[in-house]
Design a protein around this motif. Structure first.
Motif, short mmCIF file in Angstrom:
data_model
loop_
_atom_site.label_atom_id
_atom_site.label_comp_id
_atom_site.label_asym_id
_atom_site.label_seq_id
_atom_site.Cartn_x
_atom_site.Cartn_y
_atom_site.Cartn_z
N VAL A 10 0.89 -1.16 0.00
CA VAL A 10 0.00 0.00 0.00
C VAL A 10 0.93 1.21 0.00
O VAL A 10 1.88 1.29 0.79
CB VAL A 10 -0.92 0.02 1.23
CG1 VAL A 10 -1.62 1.37 1.36
CG2 VAL A 10 -1.94 -1.11 1.14
N PHE B 120 1.49 5.39 0.11
CA PHE B 120 0.96 6.67 0.60
C PHE B 120 1.80 7.77 -0.04
O PHE B 120 2.98 7.91 0.27
CB PHE B 120 1.09 6.68 2.12
CG PHE B 120 0.55 7.91 2.83
CD1 PHE B 120 -0.71 7.91 3.40
CD2 PHE B 120 1.35 9.04 2.98
CE1 PHE B 120 -1.18 9.02 4.10
CE2 PHE B 120 0.89 10.15 3.67
CZ PHE B 120 -0.39 10.14 4.23
N LEU C 295 2.29 9.16 9.55
CA LEU C 295 2.42 7.95 8.74
C LEU C 295 3.41 6.99 9.39
O LEU C 295 3.21 5.76 9.38
CB LEU C 295 2.89 8.31 7.33
CG LEU C 295 2.98 7.13 6.36
CD1 LEU C 295 1.62 6.48 6.15
CD2 LEU C 295 3.57 7.57 5.02
N LEU D 280 3.61 -1.10 3.94
CA LEU D 280 3.14 0.28 3.73
C LEU D 280 4.33 1.14 3.35
O LEU D 280 5.31 1.23 4.09
CB LEU D 280 2.49 0.81 5.01
CG LEU D 280 2.12 2.30 5.01
CD1 LEU D 280 1.12 2.63 3.91
CD2 LEU D 280 1.55 2.69 6.38
N VAL E 297 -3.60 7.39 -1.53
CA VAL E 297 -3.28 6.04 -1.07
C VAL E 297 -3.59 5.05 -2.19
O VAL E 297 -4.71 5.01 -2.71
CB VAL E 297 -4.07 5.67 0.20
CG1 VAL E 297 -3.67 4.27 0.68
CG2 VAL E 297 -3.82 6.70 1.31
N SER F 288 -6.52 10.85 1.58
CA SER F 288 -6.53 11.05 3.03
C SER F 288 -6.39 12.53 3.33
O SER F 288 -5.37 13.15 3.03
CB SER F 288 -5.37 10.26 3.66
OG SER F 288 -5.30 10.50 5.06
N ILE G 26 -5.75 1.51 5.99
CA ILE G 26 -4.62 0.76 5.45
C ILE G 26 -4.80 -0.73 5.73
O ILE G 26 -4.53 -1.58 4.87
CB ILE G 26 -3.29 1.25 6.08
CG1 ILE G 26 -3.07 2.73 5.80
CG2 ILE G 26 -2.11 0.41 5.56
CD1 ILE G 26 -2.97 3.11 4.35
#
Length: 213
Positions: free
Chosen positions: A76, A78, A97, A111, A180, A191, A204
């Motif tokens: 994922v 960001f 984060l 992530l 995201v 976000s 997430i």
């Protein structure tokens, strides 16, 4: 922060969008309208699944390596646009984060935080690397020429503008908020700045859980 950006520049960025992205100064959150949703998924962030923007990202990282979204497939991702001299929004967003990664435990490795500077004139590779790795060693910082930065911002419908200060220097107004992407490299969420860490963590987790099915 000042909001001295021109109406014409803003209008051009909004043109062609079915639902506009809210463009803001550094201390407030941008917010794009949802474009398509996944009926089974309910997110705290704005669901922009199916958006026809934010599909390409190709810049150079702080180690001089060319990067693109496909490099992070399986994670994922960001993506946040900011600058290292930002006094509040940018450091707060990246610090939060880093906290999300901690809360995910072992899944935190899945992530990826990506910071795209909108101020490449001052954010050298060295500055960008030191700034991000002081928060989380896994974060990747991307930068490009002025033209490359403008092209990527346009692809993401992100607003930014240099604003002169009384001292003779400048600061940057920019869209606050992050994009995201799911583990397949598809943009899914926007976000908002100011979202709770708990809410982002839950979003997430949901994307990571979907990838395991």
């Amino acid at each position: 922060m000042s909001k001295l950006f021109s109406f014409s520049r803003r209008a051009m960025l909004l043109a062609g969008l079915a639902a506009a992205v809210s463009l803001t100064a550094c201390d407030k959150a941008g917010k794009p309208a949802a474009i398509g949703t996944t009926p089974a998924a309910k997110f705290n962030s704005v669901d922009i699944t199916g958006a026809k923007y934010a599909r390409k990202l190709a810049l150079t990282d702080f180690d001089g390596k060319p990067r693109q979204l496909s490099d992070f497939k399986g994670k994922v991702v960001f993506v946040f646009f900011g600058f290292t001299q930002c006094p509040d929004v940018c450091p707060t967003t990246m610090a939060e984060l880093a906290e999300v990664r901690k809360r995910l435990g072992a899944d935190g490795e899945r992530l990826q935080g990506v910071f795209v500077t909108v101020d490449p004139e001052r954010d050298t590779a060295e500055v960008l690397k030191a700034y991000l790795q002081s928060m989380d060693a896994s974060f990747v910082g991307l930068r490009g020429s002025l033209a490359e930065t403008e092209a990527v911002a346009s692809e993401f419908k992100v607003f930014y503008q240099k604003v002169p200060t009384k001292s003779g220097g400048y600061t940057m107004d920019h869209t606050a908020g992050a994009f995201v992407f799911d583990t397949d490299g598809q943009v899914r969420l926007f976000s908002r700045y100011g979202s709770k860490v708990d809410d982002l963590t839950a979003d997430i987790k949901q994307l990571l859980a979907s990838a395991k099915r």
